[in-house]
Design a protein around this motif. Sequence first.
Motif, PDB file in Angstrom:
ATOM      1  N   ASN A  30       9.168 -19.466 -14.887  1.00 30.62           N
ATOM      2  CA  ASN A  30      10.354 -19.225 -15.692  1.00 30.62           C
ATOM      3  C   ASN A  30      11.581 -19.184 -14.782  1.00 30.62           C
ATOM      4  OD1 ASN A  30      12.324 -18.351 -17.415  1.00 30.62           O
ATOM      5  ND2 ASN A  30      11.218 -16.555 -18.138  1.00 30.62           N
ATOM      6  N   PRO A  31      12.557 -20.072 -15.004  1.00 30.06           N
ATOM      7  CA  PRO A  31      13.728 -20.103 -14.135  1.00 30.06           C
ATOM      8  C   PRO A  31      14.724 -18.971 -14.393  1.00 30.06           C
ATOM      9  CG  PRO A  31      13.925 -21.767 -15.821  1.00 30.06           C
ATOM     10  CD  PRO A  31      12.561 -21.148 -15.978  1.00 30.06           C
ATOM     11  N   ALA A  32      14.551 -18.202 -15.463  1.00 31.32           N
ATOM     12  CA  ALA A  32      15.495 -17.124 -15.771  1.00 31.32           C
ATOM     13  C   ALA A  32      15.495 -16.091 -14.648  1.00 31.32           C
ATOM     14  CB  ALA A  32      15.120 -16.470 -17.099  1.00 31.32           C
ATOM     15  N   GLY A  33      16.678 -15.750 -14.183  1.00 38.79           N
ATOM     16  CA  GLY A  33      16.807 -14.751 -13.130  1.00 38.79           C
ATOM     17  C   GLY A  33      16.272 -15.204 -11.780  1.00 38.79           C
ATOM     18  N   SER A  34      16.202 -16.515 -11.573  1.00 39.19           N
ATOM     19  CA  SER A  34      15.636 -17.056 -10.338  1.00 39.19           C
ATOM     20  C   SER A  34      16.681 -17.753  -9.485  1.00 39.19           C
ATOM     21  CB  SER A  34      14.535 -18.078 -10.657  1.00 39.19           C
ATOM     22  OG  SER A  34      13.495 -17.488 -11.363  1.00 39.19           O
ATOM     23  N   ALA A  35      16.382 -17.828  -8.208  1.00 41.48           N
ATOM     24  CA  ALA A  35      17.143 -18.642  -7.265  1.00 41.48           C
ATOM     25  C   ALA A  35      16.120 -19.446  -6.487  1.00 41.48           C
ATOM     26  CB  ALA A  35      17.963 -17.766  -6.332  1.00 41.48           C
ATOM     27  N   LEU A  36      16.492 -20.655  -6.095  1.00 41.34           N
ATOM     28  CA  LEU A  36      15.593 -21.535  -5.346  1.00 41.34           C
ATOM     29  C   LEU A  36      16.227 -21.963  -4.040  1.00 41.34           C
ATOM     30  CD1 LEU A  36      14.270 -23.933  -8.131  1.00 41.34           C
ATOM     31  CD2 LEU A  36      12.941 -22.274  -6.850  1.00 41.34           C
ATOM     32  N   ALA A  37      15.405 -21.988  -3.009  1.00 39.18           N
ATOM     33  CA  ALA A  37      15.832 -22.518  -1.716  1.00 39.18           C
ATOM     34  C   ALA A  37      14.847 -23.610  -1.318  1.00 39.18           C
ATOM     35  CB  ALA A  37      15.852 -21.430  -0.659  1.00 39.18           C
ATOM     36  N   VAL A  38      15.371 -24.701  -0.783  1.00 41.67           N
ATOM     37  CA  VAL A  38      14.553 -25.791  -0.258  1.00 41.67           C
ATOM     38  C   VAL A  38      14.850 -25.883   1.231  1.00 41.67           C
ATOM     39  CG1 VAL A  38      14.034 -28.258  -0.347  1.00 41.67           C
ATOM     40  CG2 VAL A  38      14.566 -27.021  -2.452  1.00 41.67           C
ATOM     41  N   ASN A  39      13.806 -25.712   2.025  1.00 37.76           N
ATOM     42  CA  ASN A  39      13.964 -25.737   3.487  1.00 37.76           C
ATOM     43  C   ASN A  39      15.072 -24.783   3.934  1.00 37.76           C
ATOM     44  OD1 ASN A  39      11.915 -27.689   3.581  1.00 37.76           O
ATOM     45  ND2 ASN A  39      13.401 -29.298   3.216  1.00 37.76           N
ATOM     46  N   GLN A  40      15.049 -23.583   3.341  1.00 38.44           N
ATOM     47  CA  GLN A  40      15.951 -22.475   3.677  1.00 38.44           C
ATOM     48  C   GLN A  40      17.404 -22.713   3.278  1.00 38.44           C
ATOM     49  OE1 GLN A  40      15.316 -21.270   7.730  1.00 38.44           O
ATOM     50  NE2 GLN A  40      13.134 -20.935   7.411  1.00 38.44           N
ATOM     51  N   VAL A  41      17.644 -23.627   2.341  1.00 36.87           N
ATOM     52  CA  VAL A  41      18.991 -23.883   1.816  1.00 36.87           C
ATOM     53  C   VAL A  41      18.964 -23.604   0.314  1.00 36.87           C
ATOM     54  CG1 VAL A  41      20.783 -25.616   1.431  1.00 36.87           C
ATOM     55  CG2 VAL A  41      19.475 -25.628   3.570  1.00 36.87           C
ATOM     56  N   ILE A  42      19.802 -22.655  -0.138  1.00 38.31           N
ATOM     57  CA  ILE A  42      19.879 -22.336  -1.565  1.00 38.31           C
ATOM     58  C   ILE A  42      20.416 -23.551  -2.314  1.00 38.31           C
ATOM     59  CG2 ILE A  42      21.001 -20.889  -3.308  1.00 38.31           C
ATOM     60  CD1 ILE A  42      18.981 -19.313  -1.745  1.00 38.31           C
ATOM     61  N   ILE A  43      19.739 -23.909  -3.404  1.00 36.31           N
ATOM     62  CA  ILE A  43      20.164 -25.030  -4.243  1.00 36.31           C
ATOM     63  C   ILE A  43      20.762 -24.449  -5.530  1.00 36.31           C
ATOM     64  CG2 ILE A  43      19.441 -27.133  -5.426  1.00 36.31           C
ATOM     65  CD1 ILE A  43      19.058 -27.192  -2.343  1.00 36.31           C
ATOM     66  N   PRO A  44      22.020 -24.762  -5.840  1.00 40.15           N
ATOM     67  CA  PRO A  44      22.630 -24.250  -7.068  1.00 40.15           C
ATOM     68  C   PRO A  44      21.836 -24.673  -8.308  1.00 40.15           C
ATOM     69  CG  PRO A  44      24.289 -25.242  -5.656  1.00 40.15           C
ATOM     70  CD  PRO A  44      22.952 -25.580  -5.065  1.00 40.15           C
ATOM     71  N   ARG A  45      21.752 -23.774  -9.258  1.00 38.75           N
ATOM     72  CA  ARG A  45      20.981 -24.008 -10.487  1.00 38.75           C
ATOM     73  C   ARG A  45      21.383 -25.310 -11.178  1.00 38.75           C
ATOM     74  NH1 ARG A  45      18.033 -20.593 -13.747  1.00 38.75           N
ATOM     75  NH2 ARG A  45      18.648 -18.870 -12.418  1.00 38.75           N
ATOM     76  N   ASP A  46      22.658 -25.645 -11.165  1.00 35.36           N
ATOM     77  CA  ASP A  46      23.130 -26.879 -11.808  1.00 35.36           C
ATOM     78  C   ASP A  46      22.538 -28.128 -11.168  1.00 35.36           C
ATOM     79  OD1 ASP A  46      24.648 -25.353 -13.525  1.00 35.36           O
ATOM     80  OD2 ASP A  46      26.531 -25.704 -12.467  1.00 35.36           O
ATOM     81  N   ASN A  47      22.079 -28.027  -9.915  1.00 30.88           N
ATOM     82  CA  ASN A  47      21.515 -29.180  -9.204  1.00 30.88           C
ATOM     83  C   ASN A  47      19.993 -29.300  -9.355  1.00 30.88           C
ATOM     84  OD1 ASN A  47      24.106 -29.542  -8.350  1.00 30.88           O
ATOM     85  ND2 ASN A  47      23.722 -29.062  -6.210  1.00 30.88           N
ATOM     86  N   TRP A  48      19.330 -28.318  -9.931  1.00 29.23           N
ATOM     87  CA  TRP A  48      17.870 -28.347 -10.038  1.00 29.23           C
ATOM     88  C   TRP A  48      17.340 -29.593 -10.754  1.00 29.23           C
ATOM     89  CZ3 TRP A  48      16.229 -22.681 -11.567  1.00 29.23           C
ATOM     90  CH2 TRP A  48      16.603 -21.808 -10.544  1.00 29.23           C
ATOM     91  N   PRO A  49      17.957 -30.037 -11.862  1.00 24.78           N
ATOM     92  CA  PRO A  49      17.413 -31.222 -12.540  1.00 24.78           C
ATOM     93  C   PRO A  49      17.534 -32.512 -11.725  1.00 24.78           C
ATOM     94  CG  PRO A  49      18.778 -29.966 -14.054  1.00 24.78           C
ATOM     95  CD  PRO A  49      19.008 -29.397 -12.674  1.00 24.78           C
ATOM     96  N   ALA A  50      18.454 -32.569 -10.778  1.00 22.02           N
ATOM     97  CA  ALA A  50      18.676 -33.801 -10.018  1.00 22.02           C
ATOM     98  C   ALA A  50      18.180 -33.730  -8.574  1.00 22.02           C
ATOM     99  CB  ALA A  50      20.161 -34.137 -10.011  1.00 22.02           C
ATOM    100  N   HIS A  51      17.871 -32.526  -8.084  1.00 20.18           N
ATOM    101  CA  HIS A  51      17.481 -32.375  -6.678  1.00 20.18           C
ATOM    102  C   HIS A  51      16.045 -32.875  -6.473  1.00 20.18           C
ATOM    103  CE1 HIS A  51      17.813 -30.573  -2.646  1.00 20.18           C
ATOM    104  NE2 HIS A  51      16.500 -30.503  -2.760  1.00 20.18           N
ATOM    105  N   LEU A  52      15.915 -34.012  -5.800  1.00 24.26           N
ATOM    106  CA  LEU A  52      14.595 -34.583  -5.531  1.00 24.26           C
ATOM    107  C   LEU A  52      13.963 -33.923  -4.316  1.00 24.26           C
ATOM    108  CD1 LEU A  52      15.131 -38.397  -6.109  1.00 24.26           C
ATOM    109  CD2 LEU A  52      13.684 -36.858  -7.430  1.00 24.26           C
ATOM    110  N   LEU A  53      12.709 -33.549  -4.470  1.00 25.12           N
ATOM    111  CA  LEU A  53      11.953 -32.971  -3.362  1.00 25.12           C
ATOM    112  C   LEU A  53      11.322 -34.081  -2.542  1.00 25.12           C
ATOM    113  CD1 LEU A  53      10.290 -30.092  -5.366  1.00 25.12           C
ATOM    114  CD2 LEU A  53      12.124 -29.879  -3.680  1.00 25.12           C
ATOM    115  N   GLU A  54      11.089 -33.791  -1.275  1.00 29.14           N
ATOM    116  CA  GLU A  54      10.462 -34.746  -0.377  1.00 29.14           C
ATOM    117  C   GLU A  54       9.153 -34.165   0.145  1.00 29.14           C
ATOM    118  OE1 GLU A  54      13.137 -35.993   2.693  1.00 29.14           O
ATOM    119  OE2 GLU A  54      14.777 -36.300   1.280  1.00 29.14           O
ATOM    120  N   ASP A  55       8.258 -35.043   0.550  1.00 26.61           N
ATOM    121  CA  ASP A  55       6.977 -34.621   1.086  1.00 26.61           C
ATOM    122  C   ASP A  55       7.201 -33.635   2.233  1.00 26.61           C
ATOM    123  OD1 ASP A  55       4.109 -34.770   1.181  1.00 26.61           O
ATOM    124  OD2 ASP A  55       4.334 -35.892   3.045  1.00 26.61           O
TER     125      ASP A  55
END
Length: 66
Positions: free
Chosen positions: A28-53
Amino acid sequence: MNIHVNDEPHHFAGPLTLFTLLNLLDLNPAGSALAVNQVIIPRDNWPAHLLEDGDQVLLFQAIAGG
């Protein structure tokens, strides 16, 4: 593609966005924050932020307490 989520390894086929990752892991993304490789990704970017292997994803969830 291999992605670590909160230090737990996961394997997925094909390209994957942060938003799709949350759905696949039933998180559940409610009340969550995400970091990729120790960089916080803004919630507005989650649908477009592509992950890499090999990406390291950390999910932080706010919890009530006092």
